[in-house]
Structures are given as C-alpha cells and as structure tokens.
Design an enzyme around this catalytic site. Structure first.
Site, PDB file in Angstrom:
ATOM      1  N   HIS A   1       0.968  -1.208   0.026  1.00  0.00           N
ATOM      2  CA  HIS A   1      -0.051   0.161   0.112  1.00  0.00           C
ATOM      3  C   HIS A   1       0.937   1.366  -0.112  1.00  0.00           C
ATOM      4  O   HIS A   1       0.351   2.362  -0.047  1.00  0.00           O
ATOM      5  CB  HIS A   1      -1.080   0.047   1.121  1.00  0.00           C
ATOM      6  CG  HIS A   1      -0.390  -0.019   2.571  1.00  0.00           C
ATOM      7  ND1 HIS A   1       0.463  -0.809   3.156  1.00  0.00           N
ATOM      8  CD2 HIS A   1      -0.091   1.191   3.188  1.00  0.00           C
ATOM      9  CE1 HIS A   1       0.897  -0.360   4.464  1.00  0.00           C
ATOM     10  NE2 HIS A   1       0.606   1.037   4.523  1.00  0.00           N
TER      11      HIS A   1
HETATM   12  C1  UD1 Z   1      -2.360   5.584   5.805  1.00  0.00           C
HETATM   13  C2  UD1 Z   1      -1.111   6.417   6.396  1.00  0.00           C
HETATM   14  C3  UD1 Z   1      -0.021   5.355   6.113  1.00  0.00           C
HETATM   15  C4  UD1 Z   1      -0.181   3.983   6.721  1.00  0.00           C
HETATM   16  C5  UD1 Z   1      -1.707   3.233   6.366  1.00  0.00           C
HETATM   17  C6  UD1 Z   1      -1.818   2.274   7.045  1.00  0.00           C
HETATM   18  C7  UD1 Z   1      -1.018   8.514   6.041  1.00  0.00           C
HETATM   19  C8  UD1 Z   1      -0.365   9.572   5.065  1.00  0.00           C
HETATM   20  N1  UD1 Z   1      -0.979   7.329   5.638  1.00  0.00           N
HETATM   21  O1  UD1 Z   1      -2.274   5.378   4.419  1.00  0.00           O
HETATM   22  O2  UD1 Z   1       1.344   5.757   6.755  1.00  0.00           O
HETATM   23  O3  UD1 Z   1       0.783   3.055   6.560  1.00  0.00           O
HETATM   24  O4  UD1 Z   1      -2.806   4.339   6.406  1.00  0.00           O
HETATM   25  O5  UD1 Z   1      -3.021   1.329   6.356  1.00  0.00           O
HETATM   26  O6  UD1 Z   1      -1.591   8.949   7.080  1.00  0.00           O
HETATM   27  N2  UD1 Z   1      -9.398   3.992   1.913  1.00  0.00           N
HETATM   28  C9  UD1 Z   1     -10.599   3.409   1.993  1.00  0.00           C
HETATM   29  N3  UD1 Z   1     -11.373   2.723   3.039  1.00  0.00           N
HETATM   30  C10 UD1 Z   1     -10.762   3.209   4.261  1.00  0.00           C
HETATM   31  C11 UD1 Z   1      -9.675   3.907   4.204  1.00  0.00           C
HETATM   32  C12 UD1 Z   1      -8.982   4.210   2.995  1.00  0.00           C
HETATM   33  O7  UD1 Z   1     -11.339   3.012   0.805  1.00  0.00           O
HETATM   34  O8  UD1 Z   1     -11.262   2.895   5.292  1.00  0.00           O
HETATM   35  C13 UD1 Z   1      -8.995   4.305   0.509  1.00  0.00           C
HETATM   36  C14 UD1 Z   1      -9.374   5.691   0.033  1.00  0.00           C
HETATM   37  O9  UD1 Z   1      -9.505   5.634  -1.268  1.00  0.00           O
HETATM   38  C15 UD1 Z   1      -8.208   6.727   0.484  1.00  0.00           C
HETATM   39  C16 UD1 Z   1      -7.091   5.772   0.349  1.00  0.00           C
HETATM   40  O10 UD1 Z   1      -7.525   4.590   0.991  1.00  0.00           O
HETATM   41  O11 UD1 Z   1      -8.042   7.768  -0.425  1.00  0.00           O
HETATM   42  C17 UD1 Z   1      -5.755   6.029   1.163  1.00  0.00           C
HETATM   43  O12 UD1 Z   1      -6.133   6.066   2.759  1.00  0.00           O
HETATM   44  P1  UD1 Z   1      -5.307   7.366   3.540  1.00  0.00           P
HETATM   45  O13 UD1 Z   1      -5.844   7.011   4.835  1.00  0.00           O
HETATM   46  O14 UD1 Z   1      -5.227   8.641   3.027  1.00  0.00           O
HETATM   47  O15 UD1 Z   1      -3.770   6.629   3.225  1.00  0.00           O
HETATM   48  P2  UD1 Z   1      -3.312   5.134   3.378  1.00  0.00           P
HETATM   49  O16 UD1 Z   1      -2.767   4.754   2.049  1.00  0.00           O
HETATM   50  O17 UD1 Z   1      -4.367   4.380   3.958  1.00  0.00           O
HETATM   51  N1  UDP Z   2      -3.220  -5.826   9.202  1.00  0.00           N
HETATM   52  C1  UDP Z   2      -4.331  -6.510   9.152  1.00  0.00           C
HETATM   53  N2  UDP Z   2      -4.949  -7.139   8.216  1.00  0.00           N
HETATM   54  C2  UDP Z   2      -4.624  -6.860   6.735  1.00  0.00           C
HETATM   55  C3  UDP Z   2      -3.216  -6.242   6.699  1.00  0.00           C
HETATM   56  C4  UDP Z   2      -2.560  -5.698   7.740  1.00  0.00           C
HETATM   57  O1  UDP Z   2      -5.078  -6.728  10.394  1.00  0.00           O
HETATM   58  O2  UDP Z   2      -5.121  -7.267   5.993  1.00  0.00           O
HETATM   59  C5  UDP Z   2      -2.597  -5.343  10.114  1.00  0.00           C
HETATM   60  C6  UDP Z   2      -1.208  -5.786  10.602  1.00  0.00           C
HETATM   61  O3  UDP Z   2      -1.054  -7.020  11.169  1.00  0.00           O
HETATM   62  C7  UDP Z   2      -0.620  -4.633  11.225  1.00  0.00           C
HETATM   63  C8  UDP Z   2      -1.259  -3.529  10.812  1.00  0.00           C
HETATM   64  O4  UDP Z   2      -2.286  -4.014  10.175  1.00  0.00           O
HETATM   65  O5  UDP Z   2      -0.879  -5.008  12.614  1.00  0.00           O
HETATM   66  C9  UDP Z   2      -0.414  -2.891   9.939  1.00  0.00           C
HETATM   67  O6  UDP Z   2      -0.999  -2.014   9.245  1.00  0.00           O
HETATM   68  P1  UDP Z   2      -0.715  -1.370   7.913  1.00  0.00           P
HETATM   69  O7  UDP Z   2       0.194  -2.194   7.101  1.00  0.00           O
HETATM   70  O8  UDP Z   2      -1.824  -0.769   7.206  1.00  0.00           O
HETATM   71  O9  UDP Z   2       0.236   0.057   8.114  1.00  0.00           O
HETATM   72  P2  UDP Z   2       1.676   0.237   8.520  1.00  0.00           P
HETATM   73  O10 UDP Z   2       2.146  -0.470   9.406  1.00  0.00           O
HETATM   74  O11 UDP Z   2       2.270   0.078   7.062  1.00  0.00           O
HETATM   75  O12 UDP Z   2       1.657   1.776   8.757  1.00  0.00           O
END
Ligand code: UD1
Ligand code: UDP
Length: 376
Positions: free
Chosen positions: A207
């Site tokens: 992601h």
């Molecule tokens: C965010 C964090 C990232 C983290 C990740 C964990 C920031 C800048 N980034 O990235 O550091 O690793 O979360 O997962 O804060 N979306 C959905 N449903 C949801 C949430 C998001 O569809 O419940 C989609 C939307 O299209 C959205 C995109 O995911 O635009 C990105 O979501 P966003 O929270 O902005 O950033 P992440 O890539 O999730």
């Molecule tokens: N995780 C989860 N389901 C998934 C993918 C990740 O429960 O399908 C959990 C994972 O075990 C960890 C956390 O989500 O505890 C990590 O989140 P993510 O990878 O979204 O964010 P990051 O750590 O890169 O910020």
C-alpha cells in the site's frame, strides 16, 4: 495537574489501533481516566471496526469521520475536528501513535492549544522525506513532550534533532504486545480453509504510495509479485489504496494469486503465522513477521525499522530483485542474523508506557533513576 486528569488517545488508521490497544489497557488497569478519539481517517469495517473488536478497544468517545482526501484536505479536516474535540474535552495529555496524518494533526492541534502530548513509536527514521510518514514523524517528535521509543537507535536520532534526552523513554514495542496477546488465537487453519489456500503459501500486503500510486510503479511491482506467485501460491489481502491500480496492472485472481479484502487483525496474523513467506511494504508487518519467525521481503528502498533486518527475518528488495530474493528466502527459511529478538520485544511495552504516563500525570520526577523506565 487537575484532580483525576484526562488522557485522550487519538487514533485514525489501522496501525494506530494495534499500537494503542496495550497502552489503553495498561492505563485502564492503573485507573487513569481516558478516552479514544477516532478521527475516521480509516472507516471501512475491515480497516477500522474489526480492530476495535479483535483488540478489545473501548468504543471511541467521538468519531470525527474525516474520511479520505489529499494530504491537505484530510489534514485540514483533522485539524478543525480535533481542535473542537480538544477544546470541548480539555484533556491533560493527548497520546498519539505512529506516523499517519491523524498523528501529525493531533500533535499540531494539541501543541497550539498548550496541551501536553505523548508520542508512542517516536524516533523511527527512514531518512526518506519523500515518504509522507517521515514528515509526520519529524514534526510529531519535535512537538511531543513525552517520547516513547521502540528501538534503541531512536534516542540518537532524536538527540540529533534537538530532542532533550529526558523526554525520551525506551519502552519496547506495543505492536508486539498486541501480537503477544493475540498469539493464543492465531490459528492459520480456519483462514486457510476459508480462502481455499494450500498448506504452503505466501502472503503479500502492498500500500505504499511509491509502490501503488502510479501505473508505472504498480506494473513494476505486480510483475515482481506475479513472479513470486509462480514459485508459491500467494494471497493478497488488498489495502483499499492500491486495489484499483494494482488490478489494472494485472494483480487479479488466477495463476497462483488470490486477491481478497483486507483481513481483520486475528485473521491476518493467523495467515502470517502459517505462511512460508511474507512480501510487504507495511511498517508493522515487517515487525510482526520478525516476531513470528516468517521470512519477510520488504519492497522498499529503505526501512525505519532496521532492527527487523539486524535481529529479524526482514530483507529489503526491489520489484526486480523480488523473484531471486523469494527463491533465496524459500530455500533458506527464516534464519535470523542475531538469533534473538529485538530488545524489549517482550509484550510489556504498554505497561511501561502506562507507568511513565501515570507518574507524569502525578507530577513525579521522571528521571531514569527514579522510574527505571528508560533502559529497563
Ligand atoms: C495511511 C497512512 C500510512 C499507513 C496506512 C496504514 C498517512 C499519510 N498514511 O495510508 O502511513 O501505512 O494508512 O494502512 O496517514 N480508503 C478506503 N477505506 C478506508 C480507508 C482508506 O477506501 O477505510 C482508501 C481511500 O481511497 C483513500 C485511500 O485508501 O483515499 C488512502 O487512505 P489514507 O488514509 O489517506 O492513506 P493510506 O494509504 O491508508
Ligand atoms: N493488518 C491486518 N489486516 C490486513 C493487513 C494488515 O490486520 O489485511 C494489520 C497488520 O497485522 C498490522 C497492521 O495492520 O498490525 C499494519 O497496518 P498497515 O500495514 O496498514 O500500516 P503500516 O504498518 O504500514 O503503517
């Protein structure tokens, strides 16, 4: 400090929930008055609600429902919403977690309102400011009053940025506390059965914006990932961010690949526990695969968690080097360089943080000698 002070935890995104659960539990056991503010940065059932259930987190006292947007739009909505909440609840301490936009916004609002703050998972650095998380980490640490670090090298990074050492407490890794708590529930068999997986399989999560936000990067990544799937059946619980672009680049069911919705915490870690190989660009998954002793290939040029390489099963790879790295990992298994886990990955980070916070709320002297929490 007021009689019966209030601690507010600001949580917004999936990894925040995992890091906060042990801290909230441990503060609860010490009788500290506290509440969770959910910013709504993540809002899908499988990106949010399932974590509250799996981790037994108390319901939030407010949900700001900020949703998705550009960095500016999302952060602006977070700032406005959090200012209202903090003004209304008047917390004595705001606790933030990790490096997401909700973390950054909460620290900024609290600092401007003169509210004290604590940052859990302080001092991680990738030294790559093209990552939005790196910007969030630097700003958050510079404004925090209490900094809780998960790895020993953090103290020197923070010192270099001018953070006073007495603010910093090396407490271990609360994400690993959550994993310890979940261990008895981690059974790969039911999830494997539900997803129709054979006993030998790999798991991938992808992601990072640098990997999934452009068609070129997505195509390069998917080529590497599909090459892994030629070697071992691969399941991809797909983060919503990259779902469409990775599908366009060819990451679809078939030819050894199974793309599924994001999994809940217990299901996901069960799957990792039973996996032969993990491919990821997640921060947390690098740590969890080290803890579970599963080889992990991280498709990134750097990591803010080098301890997962020096003490763990993690290796950095490029999309192009992924197939050869998978061959090697599948042949070598999970041999770790040091043979021991990173320091203080012992399941007790939450209680350490809670002890420091409770003492701080009482106004106690937090010198290492009096608390014994900095380098236990
Ligand atoms: C965010 C964090 C990232 C983290 C990740 C964990 C920031 C800048 N980034 O990235 O550091 O690793 O979360 O997962 O804060 N979306 C959905 N449903 C949801 C949430 C998001 O569809 O419940 C989609 C939307 O299209 C959205 C995109 O995911 O635009 C990105 O979501 P966003 O929270 O902005 O950033 P992440 O890539 O999730
Ligand atoms: N995780 C989860 N389901 C998934 C993918 C990740 O429960 O399908 C959990 C994972 O075990 C960890 C956390 O989500 O505890 C990590 O989140 P993510 O990878 O979204 O964010 P990051 O750590 O890169 O910020």
């Amino acid at each position: 400090m007021r009689e019966n002070p209030l601690v507010l935890h600001v949580l917004g995104a999936r990894p925040n929930f995992v890091k906060a659960a042990p801290v909230v539990r441990a503060l609860g056991e010490l009788g500290v008055r506290q509440g969770i503010i959910h910013t709504g940065q993540h809002y899908d059932e499988l990106m949010s609600d399932v974590f509250f259930r799996d981790l037994a987190l108390p319901d939030p006292i407010a949900n700001l429902a900020v949703g998705s947007g550009t960095h500016a739009k999302q952060t602006a909505a977070l700032l406005v919403g959090l200012e209202e909440v903090f003004t209304g609840h008047e917390p004595d301490l705001v606790v933030v977690y990790g490096d997401v936009n909700s973390t950054l916004a909460a620290i900024l609002v609290a600092a401007k309102l003169g509210i004290s703050t604590a940052h859990v998972e302080a001092g991680l650095r990738s030294f790559d400011r093209s990552m939005p998380e790196e910007v969030n980490r630097i700003v958050t640490d510079s404004l925090s009053d209490l900094l809780f670090t998960t790895s020993p090298d953090a103290l020197q990074f923070l010192a270099r940025e001018g953070v006073a050492p007495e603010k910093v407490h090396f407490v271990g890794n609360p994400m690993i506390d959550s994993l310890f708590s979940a261990l008895p529930k981690l059974d790969p068999a039911p999830v494997q059965k539900r997803l129709g997986l054979p006993s030998r399989y790999a798991v991938a999560t992808l992601h990072r914006p640098a990997n999934v936000d452009t068609p070129e990067a997505a195509r390069e990544l998917v080529d590497g990932v599909l090459a892994v799937a030629e070697r071992i059946p691969l399941v991809v619980p797909i983060h919503p961010r990259g779902r469409a672009r990775l599908a366009e680049a060819g990451l679809v069911d078939g030819q050894g690949v199974k793309v599924v919705d994001p999994l809940g915490y217990v299901d996901f870690l069960s799957l990792v526990r039973g996996a032969t190989l993990v491919v990821t660009d997640s921060g947390g998954v690098q740590e969890e695969s080290t803890m579970l002793g599963v080889p992990c290939l991280t498709v990134r040029p750097n990591t803010e968690r080098p301890v997962t390489i020096t003490h763990g099963t993690n290796r950095l790879v490029t999309p192009a080097s992924l197939p050869a790295a998978a061959d090697k990992a599948l042949a070598d298994g999970a041999a770790t360089p040091s043979g021991e886990l990173p320091p203080l990955w012992d399941g007790a980070a939450g209680p350490r943080i809670a002890r420091v916070v409770a003492a701080w709320l009482k106004g106690d002297n937090l010198s290492p000698a009096s608390q014994g929490t900095r380098f236990e």
